[in-house]
Design a protein around this motif. Structure first.
Motif, mmCIF file in Angstrom:
data_model
loop_
_atom_site.group_PDB
_atom_site.id
_atom_site.type_symbol
_atom_site.label_atom_id
_atom_site.label_comp_id
_atom_site.label_asym_id
_atom_site.label_seq_id
_atom_site.Cartn_x
_atom_site.Cartn_y
_atom_site.Cartn_z
ATOM 1 N N THR B 52 -78.828 -22.758 -34.451
ATOM 2 C CA THR B 52 -79.521 -24.014 -34.739
ATOM 3 C C THR B 52 -79.486 -24.324 -36.226
ATOM 4 O O THR B 52 -79.332 -25.481 -36.639
ATOM 5 N N GLN B 167 -82.891 -28.658 -29.787
ATOM 6 C CA GLN B 167 -83.221 -27.546 -28.892
ATOM 7 C C GLN B 167 -84.590 -27.763 -28.243
ATOM 8 O O GLN B 167 -84.741 -27.616 -27.040
ATOM 9 N N ASP B 258 -77.678 -28.943 -28.550
ATOM 10 C CA ASP B 258 -78.353 -27.665 -28.772
ATOM 11 C C ASP B 258 -79.069 -27.239 -27.488
ATOM 12 O O ASP B 258 -80.130 -27.749 -27.166
ATOM 13 N N GLU B 259 -78.474 -26.321 -26.772
ATOM 14 C CA GLU B 259 -79.015 -25.782 -25.519
ATOM 15 C C GLU B 259 -79.455 -26.884 -24.546
ATOM 16 O O GLU B 259 -80.612 -26.939 -24.141
HETATM 17 MG MG LIG Z 1 -81.566 -22.372 -31.692
#
Ligand SMILES: [Mg+2]
Ligand SMILES: Nc1ncnc2c1ncn2[C@@H]1O[C@H](COP(=O)(O)OP(=O)(O)OP(=O)(O)O)[C@@H](O)[C@H]1O
Lengths: 395, 338
Positions: B52, B167, B258-259
């Motif tokens: 991240t 995220q 992000d994820e």
């Molecule tokens: Mg992360």
């Protein structure tokens, strides 16, 4: 079955009320400008008549009321301007009165024997707004990178400094005495603006408010308005969506400042005198309280809130005085305290009452009297979810 | 996936020696990293590996400690250079005007003219300072002329062509789904405050077209019919989709995710995975994906880069990476590679 779009309403009455409220909040979105014009025209026409009816006619002559309404209008304007900064963009400005002062002094320089200039009132409205805007930009440019509390402190400082500068720079401002003999507006058709004749001021103020309101609604409902809201919601995410947060916040600040400057010009022309003590922290605080109590983020809510609060504090408290004075209650004892309602001057307790109102409001209705739909959603979310669950359990 | 490693493909993004320190902690250490055009590249690694952090540096949200980021062949993010010169740029225009005022006085021109020029100079100074704060695109170009370099701000990275999701979902919770996407389109739209106040043709046209485009983006990610719901009221999976729609609305060249499948069940995950493929092929986008779910990573990625403790420990096709002993060690701990 549970509706998909909205949580189930408690009972038919509540559902109807909610439907009316939704309709009312959607209507202005369609025909904003027309709604504002019609609404303002209606209110402007009806108010002078309302005060002729009892009990209001007992509290003062029509002219006194109109004079008060024109003053209230100044605060309505200020509150609508501060609402852009605090309610839409989410920036806490505690020195808002500074721009009010700057607008007022600008007019005093433009139209008084002190400077020897005599620029007509109407262009000065724009000049005052522009000058205040420039100072808004000047204050905002270096400070708007600060977050939350720091911005509040810097603006608080600015709000304190501006009147002090006007006080101390007495060669240019005549210090405590202020600048007096500021010319009152002249407009052939509407009639003479003057102390004994508040009607032209009243009408002018109504027109200014209507125009400001239309413009502010238009700004709110636009790319810029969405950017303000996005910044208020999550500044970092807003920047990550391509919003230049500095520019956008600066614009909110500048627009708020210019609205305040506009109010300042009007105020100076009406009072015909400007002095530093008119623009203290009290004004900044009062306007902020109006925005919070009225319903942050909702333009008409803030306007109505400001008007109501101004009238309550100027007329309401006065009437309390004379009410209890006339009642002639004997003093009574509360433990060690002796309370004599007859001799209490409620006007002196104005800020205590503000404080109480704010505390009460935060407990009972944190979103303000007339919140925007968003604010209500934001602040009422948990409560609503709880209520919905209860209903499910009952069903 | 033989085509993916052909070196001739132009690079969308390149980092050189990228390092990010938080105090004593080196979150990203000296990472060289490339994303070829049209690829789906995955960035994987254990928790706290620095994935991240790397995203945030690339997106302009935090300044790197050293190293640089090139986007579409242009240096966008690096340590500032010759920044001491910038204040000089600020005062020069005003000083020129004041010099003129002095010259006017020397030349015996009317005093008022000189005084006026002094005021004009003040105005110029204020205007320059505000320009510097606002940083319009042309101001950046001006700085480059003087050899001054400053990292791009996040909004400038968006305009350059990077869109991202977060995220921990960061939607504008109290705005509707449609408004969220409209905010994503901010850089695509042009109407300014004046347009809005006067309701110019530009404003009206953009609002109508923008809204219909925003609807299309919502439909694209599968949120048709959800336009007017507040983002906060959407179910979790839909919030993730909305974040993607909002990022797509800025019409990026490179999408940072992000994820995006975190917390989703298997069926939601596979719908989401299908969406990535669709985005790449239909929208011609390059995707950089952070992902923990190995099935997703192995299924969609052309290339995989592995970070561990901020360092790049492996890079290659999904199969190569899966067999890399260092990767297995990073994920499963020492001793598991026997
Ligand atoms: Mg992360
Ligand atoms: N703002 C910050 N200040 C200090 N340390 C930070 C900051 N942001 C991240 N870190 C630290 O940097 C390291 C890398 O964090 P990062 O969030 O990049 O990891 P990640 O690979 O995304 O992990 P995850 O899979 O859990 O999301 C962690 O040790 C984290 O604690």
């Amino acid at each position: 079955m549970i509706g998909k779009a909205s949580p189930p309403a408690a009972n038919p009455l509540r559902r109807t009320l909610r439907a009316i409220r939704d309709l009312a909040s959607r209507l202005p979105q369609r025909h904003q400008s027309l709604t504002v014009i019609v609404g303002m025209a209606f209110v402007t026409a009806i108010l002078p008549l309302v005060v002729l009816a009892p009990p209001l006619n007992g509290f003062g002559r029509q002219n006194d009321w109109l004079d008060g309404f024109a003053n209230a209008g100044v605060f309505v304007l200020l509150a609508m301007g501060l609402n852009v900064v605090v309610g839409l963009a989410g920036l806490l400005d505690l020195g808002y009165a500074a721009f009010f002062a700057i607008g007022a002094y600008t007019y005093a320089y433009g139209a008084s024997p002190f400077s020897g200039l005599d620029v007509p009132f109407w262009p000065m409205l724009l000049v005052g707004a522009a000058v205040a805007m420039v100072f808004g930009l000047l204050l905002g440019a270096p400070t708007l990178r600060l977050r939350g509390d720091y911005l509040a402190i810097v603006t608080l400082g600015f709000g304190e400094i501006v009147p002090v500068v006007f006080l101390n720079a007495d060669t240019y401002t005549r210090g405590t005495n202020g600048i007096s003999g500021v010319y009152q507006p002249v407009l052939p058709i509407v009639g003479n603006f003057g102390f004994g004749n508040p009607m032209p001021y009243y009408l002018t103020m109504a027109a200014i408010i209507a125009v400001a309101m239309i413009l502010l609604y238009r700004l709110q409902d636009s790319r810029l308005g969405r950017a303000w809201m996005a910044i208020r919601e999550d500044e970092l995410a807003a920047a990550s969506m391509g919003i230049n947060t500095v520019t956008t916040k600066l614009l909110a600040f500048a627009i708020g400042a210019s609205t305040s400057g506009l109010g300042g010009v009007f105020y100076a022309s009406k009072l015909s005198v400007v002095s530093p003590d008119q623009f203290g922290f009290v004004i900044s605080f009062t306007v902020l309280a109006m925005v919070v109590l009225g319903g942050m983020g909702n333009i008409w809510g803030v306007a109505v809130g400001a008007f109501v609060i101004y009238e309550l504090q100027s007329q309401g408290l006065k009437q309390l005085n004379s009410f209890f004075g006339g009642l002639g209650l004997p003093p009574f004892h509360l433990g060690p305290l002796t309370v004599d309602l007859t001799s209490i001057n409620f006007l002196e307790y104005q800020f205590l009452l503000y404080g109480l109102a704010l505390v009460g409001m935060m407990l009972l209705r944190p979103e303000g009297l007339f919140p925007s739909r968003r604010r209500r959603a934001e602040l009422r979310d948990e409560a609503d979810a709880g209520a919905a669950n209860e209903e499910l359990v009952q069903a | 996936m033989s085509g993916a490693s052909t070196p001739a493909r132009p690079l969308v993004l390149r980092t050189i020696g990228l390092t990010k320190q938080f105090g004593g902690l080196v979150a990203v250490r000296d990472v060289d990293f490339e994303i070829p055009e049209g690829a789906i590249v995955s960035l994987i690694g254990p928790n706290g590996a620095g994935k991240t952090t790397m995203f945030n540096v690339i997106a302009g949200l935090s300044d790197p400690t050293s190293g640089l980021v090139e986007f579409l062949g242009q240096r966008m993010i690096a340590r500032p250079e010759r920044s001491w010169l910038e204040p000089v740029v600020w005062v020069v225009p005003a000083v020129v005007v004041w010099a003129l005022s002095y010259a006017a006085w020397l030349a015996g021109l009317p005093l008022v003219l000189g005084q006026l020029l002094v005021l004009v100079g003040l105005g110029v100074l204020i205007a320059t300072l505000i320009t510097a704060v606002v940083r319009p695109p042309w101001y950046g170009l001006l700085l480059v002329r003087f050899g001054i370099f400053k990292s791009a701000r996040p909004n400038e990275m968006v305009l350059a062509g990077i869109g991202r999701t977060f995220q921990n979902i960061r939607l504008f919770a109290n705005m509707t789904a449609l408004e969220n996407v409209l905010v994503g389109m901010h850089g695509q739209l042009r109407a300014n405050g004046l347009d809005a106040a006067l309701r110019t043709a530009r404003h009206n046209r953009e609002e109508v077209q923008g809204r219909s485009e925003a609807r299309r983006w919502l439909a694209y990610v599968g949120l048709r019919g959800r336009e007017d719901e507040l983002a906060r009221n959407l179910p979790y999976g839909d919030q993730r989709r909305l974040e993607i729609a909002r990022a797509l609305a800025s019409r990026p060249r490179l999408l940072l995710l992000d994820e995006p499948t975190a917390g989703m069940n298997p069926s939601e995950t596979s719908t989401m995975t299908a969406l990535f493929g669709k985005i790449r092929s239909e929208l011609n986008l390059t995707i950089l994906l952070i992902e923990h779910d190995m099935r997703v990573v192995m299924g969609v990625s052309d290339r995989v880069t592995v970070l561990d403790h901020g360092e790049k420990i492996a890079e290659g096709s999904p199969d190569e990476v899966r067999r890399d002993p260092r990767v297995i060690e990073a994920y499963l701990g020492k001793g598991s590679v026997a």
